[in-house]
Motif scaffolding. Structure first.
Motif, PDB file in Angstrom:
ATOM      1  N   VAL A 142       0.850  -1.181   0.000  1.00  0.00           N
ATOM      2  CA  VAL A 142       0.000   0.000   0.000  1.00  0.00           C
ATOM      3  C   VAL A 142       0.892   1.239   0.000  1.00  0.00           C
ATOM      4  CG1 VAL A 142      -1.787   1.268   1.245  1.00  0.00           C
ATOM      5  CG2 VAL A 142      -1.778  -1.219   1.296  1.00  0.00           C
ATOM      6  N   VAL A 143       0.550   2.215  -0.855  1.00  0.00           N
ATOM      7  CA  VAL A 143       1.241   3.496  -0.906  1.00  0.00           C
ATOM      8  C   VAL A 143       0.231   4.590  -0.569  1.00  0.00           C
ATOM      9  CG1 VAL A 143       2.379   5.187  -2.412  1.00  0.00           C
ATOM     10  CG2 VAL A 143       2.952   2.764  -2.622  1.00  0.00           C
ATOM     11  N   PHE A 144       0.637   5.488   0.325  1.00  0.00           N
ATOM     12  CA  PHE A 144      -0.153   6.668   0.676  1.00  0.00           C
ATOM     13  C   PHE A 144       0.626   7.890   0.207  1.00  0.00           C
ATOM     14  CE2 PHE A 144      -0.753   3.426   3.941  1.00  0.00           C
ATOM     15  CZ  PHE A 144      -2.125   3.267   3.939  1.00  0.00           C
ATOM     16  N   ASP A 145       0.032   8.678  -0.696  1.00  0.00           N
ATOM     17  CA  ASP A 145       0.709   9.867  -1.216  1.00  0.00           C
ATOM     18  C   ASP A 145      -0.325  10.882  -1.676  1.00  0.00           C
ATOM     19  OD1 ASP A 145       2.909  11.491  -2.082  1.00  0.00           O
ATOM     20  OD2 ASP A 145       2.629  10.755  -4.124  1.00  0.00           O
ATOM     21  N   GLU A 146      -0.115  12.117  -1.330  1.00  0.00           N
ATOM     22  CA  GLU A 146      -0.989  13.226  -1.738  1.00  0.00           C
ATOM     23  C   GLU A 146      -2.462  12.934  -1.443  1.00  0.00           C
ATOM     24  OE1 GLU A 146       1.318  15.521  -5.211  1.00  0.00           O
ATOM     25  OE2 GLU A 146       0.401  13.649  -5.885  1.00  0.00           O
ATOM     26  N   GLY A 147      -2.727  12.343  -0.264  1.00  0.00           N
ATOM     27  CA  GLY A 147      -4.095  12.080   0.156  1.00  0.00           C
ATOM     28  C   GLY A 147      -4.770  10.904  -0.521  1.00  0.00           C
ATOM     29  N   LYS A 148      -4.023  10.145  -1.305  1.00  0.00           N
ATOM     30  CA  LYS A 148      -4.606   8.993  -2.012  1.00  0.00           C
ATOM     31  C   LYS A 148      -3.898   7.712  -1.597  1.00  0.00           C
ATOM     32  CE  LYS A 148      -6.003  11.718  -5.969  1.00  0.00           C
ATOM     33  NZ  LYS A 148      -5.687  12.122  -7.301  1.00  0.00           N
ATOM     34  N   THR A 149      -4.631   6.605  -1.698  1.00  0.00           N
ATOM     35  CA  THR A 149      -4.108   5.288  -1.371  1.00  0.00           C
ATOM     36  C   THR A 149      -4.027   4.458  -2.644  1.00  0.00           C
ATOM     37  OG1 THR A 149      -5.116   5.406   0.821  1.00  0.00           O
ATOM     38  CG2 THR A 149      -4.482   3.220   0.033  1.00  0.00           C
ATOM     39  N   HIS A 150      -2.917   3.773  -2.830  1.00  0.00           N
ATOM     40  CA  HIS A 150      -2.694   2.905  -3.994  1.00  0.00           C
ATOM     41  C   HIS A 150      -2.328   1.529  -3.458  1.00  0.00           C
ATOM     42  CE1 HIS A 150      -2.551   6.726  -6.144  1.00  0.00           C
ATOM     43  NE2 HIS A 150      -1.735   7.128  -5.188  1.00  0.00           N
ATOM     44  N   THR A 151      -3.111   0.523  -3.833  1.00  0.00           N
ATOM     45  CA  THR A 151      -2.945  -0.817  -3.275  1.00  0.00           C
ATOM     46  C   THR A 151      -2.573  -1.814  -4.366  1.00  0.00           C
ATOM     47  OG1 THR A 151      -4.593  -0.284  -1.599  1.00  0.00           O
ATOM     48  CG2 THR A 151      -4.059  -2.608  -1.899  1.00  0.00           C
ATOM     49  N   GLY A 152      -1.516  -2.580  -4.119  1.00  0.00           N
ATOM     50  CA  GLY A 152      -1.070  -3.616  -5.048  1.00  0.00           C
ATOM     51  C   GLY A 152      -0.157  -3.064  -6.132  1.00  0.00           C
ATOM     52  N   HIS A 157       2.288   7.789 -13.657  1.00  0.00           N
ATOM     53  CA  HIS A 157       1.583   9.073 -13.782  1.00  0.00           C
ATOM     54  C   HIS A 157       2.425  10.190 -13.158  1.00  0.00           C
ATOM     55  CE1 HIS A 157      -1.378  12.165 -12.554  1.00  0.00           C
ATOM     56  NE2 HIS A 157      -1.899  11.894 -13.734  1.00  0.00           N
ATOM     57  N   SER A 158       2.956   9.925 -11.980  1.00  0.00           N
ATOM     58  CA  SER A 158       3.799  10.909 -11.295  1.00  0.00           C
ATOM     59  C   SER A 158       5.046  11.233 -12.110  1.00  0.00           C
ATOM     60  CB  SER A 158       4.190  10.370  -9.908  1.00  0.00           C
ATOM     61  OG  SER A 158       5.008  11.285  -9.243  1.00  0.00           O
ATOM     62  N   ASN A 159       5.678  10.200 -12.675  1.00  0.00           N
ATOM     63  CA  ASN A 159       6.879  10.411 -13.497  1.00  0.00           C
ATOM     64  C   ASN A 159       6.577  11.305 -14.698  1.00  0.00           C
ATOM     65  OD1 ASN A 159       8.440   8.823 -11.815  1.00  0.00           O
ATOM     66  ND2 ASN A 159       8.322   7.017 -13.134  1.00  0.00           N
ATOM     67  N   LYS A 160       5.462  11.033 -15.352  1.00  0.00           N
ATOM     68  CA  LYS A 160       5.103  11.805 -16.554  1.00  0.00           C
ATOM     69  C   LYS A 160       4.749  13.251 -16.207  1.00  0.00           C
ATOM     70  CE  LYS A 160       3.732   7.865 -19.301  1.00  0.00           C
ATOM     71  NZ  LYS A 160       2.669   6.949 -19.657  1.00  0.00           N
ATOM     72  N   ASN A 161       4.100  13.445 -15.069  1.00  0.00           N
ATOM     73  CA  ASN A 161       3.662  14.790 -14.690  1.00  0.00           C
ATOM     74  C   ASN A 161       4.734  15.620 -14.001  1.00  0.00           C
ATOM     75  OD1 ASN A 161       1.113  14.552 -15.760  1.00  0.00           O
ATOM     76  ND2 ASN A 161       0.227  13.771 -13.868  1.00  0.00           N
ATOM     77  N   TYR A 162       5.587  14.975 -13.193  1.00  0.00           N
ATOM     78  CA  TYR A 162       6.498  15.736 -12.336  1.00  0.00           C
ATOM     79  C   TYR A 162       7.978  15.504 -12.603  1.00  0.00           C
ATOM     80  CZ  TYR A 162       2.123  16.073  -9.734  1.00  0.00           C
ATOM     81  OH  TYR A 162       0.815  16.275  -9.379  1.00  0.00           O
ATOM     82  N   GLN A 163       8.321  14.416 -13.270  1.00  0.00           N
ATOM     83  CA  GLN A 163       9.724  14.082 -13.562  1.00  0.00           C
ATOM     84  C   GLN A 163      10.603  14.264 -12.326  1.00  0.00           C
ATOM     85  OE1 GLN A 163      10.643  16.485 -16.983  1.00  0.00           O
ATOM     86  NE2 GLN A 163       9.343  15.265 -18.316  1.00  0.00           N
ATOM     87  N   SER A 164      10.137  13.717 -11.227  1.00  0.00           N
ATOM     88  CA  SER A 164      10.798  13.893  -9.934  1.00  0.00           C
ATOM     89  C   SER A 164      12.019  12.980  -9.785  1.00  0.00           C
ATOM     90  CB  SER A 164       9.806  13.602  -8.808  1.00  0.00           C
ATOM     91  OG  SER A 164      10.414  13.799  -7.557  1.00  0.00           O
ATOM     92  N   LYS A 165      13.095  13.563  -9.311  1.00  0.00           N
ATOM     93  CA  LYS A 165      14.310  12.810  -8.985  1.00  0.00           C
ATOM     94  C   LYS A 165      14.569  12.954  -7.499  1.00  0.00           C
ATOM     95  CE  LYS A 165      16.420  12.627 -13.434  1.00  0.00           C
ATOM     96  NZ  LYS A 165      17.649  12.157 -14.016  1.00  0.00           N
ATOM     97  N   MET A 166      15.170  11.909  -6.922  1.00  0.00           N
ATOM     98  CA  MET A 166      15.415  11.857  -5.483  1.00  0.00           C
ATOM     99  C   MET A 166      16.902  11.899  -5.179  1.00  0.00           C
ATOM    100  SD  MET A 166      12.846   8.697  -4.575  1.00  0.00           S
ATOM    101  CE  MET A 166      13.206   8.703  -2.833  1.00  0.00           C
TER     102      MET A 166
END
Length: 107
Positions: A31-41, A51-60
């Motif tokens: 389970v992932v919790f991010d930006e107020g949403k839950t993603h399971t499996g 979706h996040s990669n395409k929209n934000y191109q975030s690097k850590m």
């Protein structure tokens, strides 16, 4: 900084925008919790990170890592195409048998 392999692999796959590899680091029922949403499996997690990669191109860039049993927190500077970039986020993991069971992203 001494990071578990699964966290190192997560950072690498994030920085390469590889959603398939990223999702494979999670258990089937994770389970992932991010930006107020839950993603399971894995399928939902893969869709979320793609979706996040395409929209934000975030690097850590890891800054700090603490561990207590199966619970750990990665503090990382995240930069990308989102408003306010770069920001420092905390990634709260539950890792069991080398797989991520749960991830919660907070600021």
């Amino acid at each position: 900084m001494n990071l578990p392999k699964v966290v190192t692999d997560l950072i690498k796959s994030q920085n390469e925008f590889d959603a398939v590899t990223y999702a494979s680091l999670f258990s089937e029922t994770a389970v992932v919790f991010d930006e107020g949403k839950t993603h399971t499996g894995r399928p939902e997690i893969e869709q979320w990170i793609d979706h996040s990669n395409k929209n934000y191109q975030s690097k850590m860039e890891p800054l700090e890592y603490t561990e207590n049993g199966t619970a750990s927190i990665l503090t990382a500077e995240c930069s990308g195409t989102f408003p306010g970039s770069p920001i420092v986020l905390k990634f709260h993991f539950e890792i069991v048998d080398g797989q991520i069971q749960q991830l919660k992203v907070t600021d």
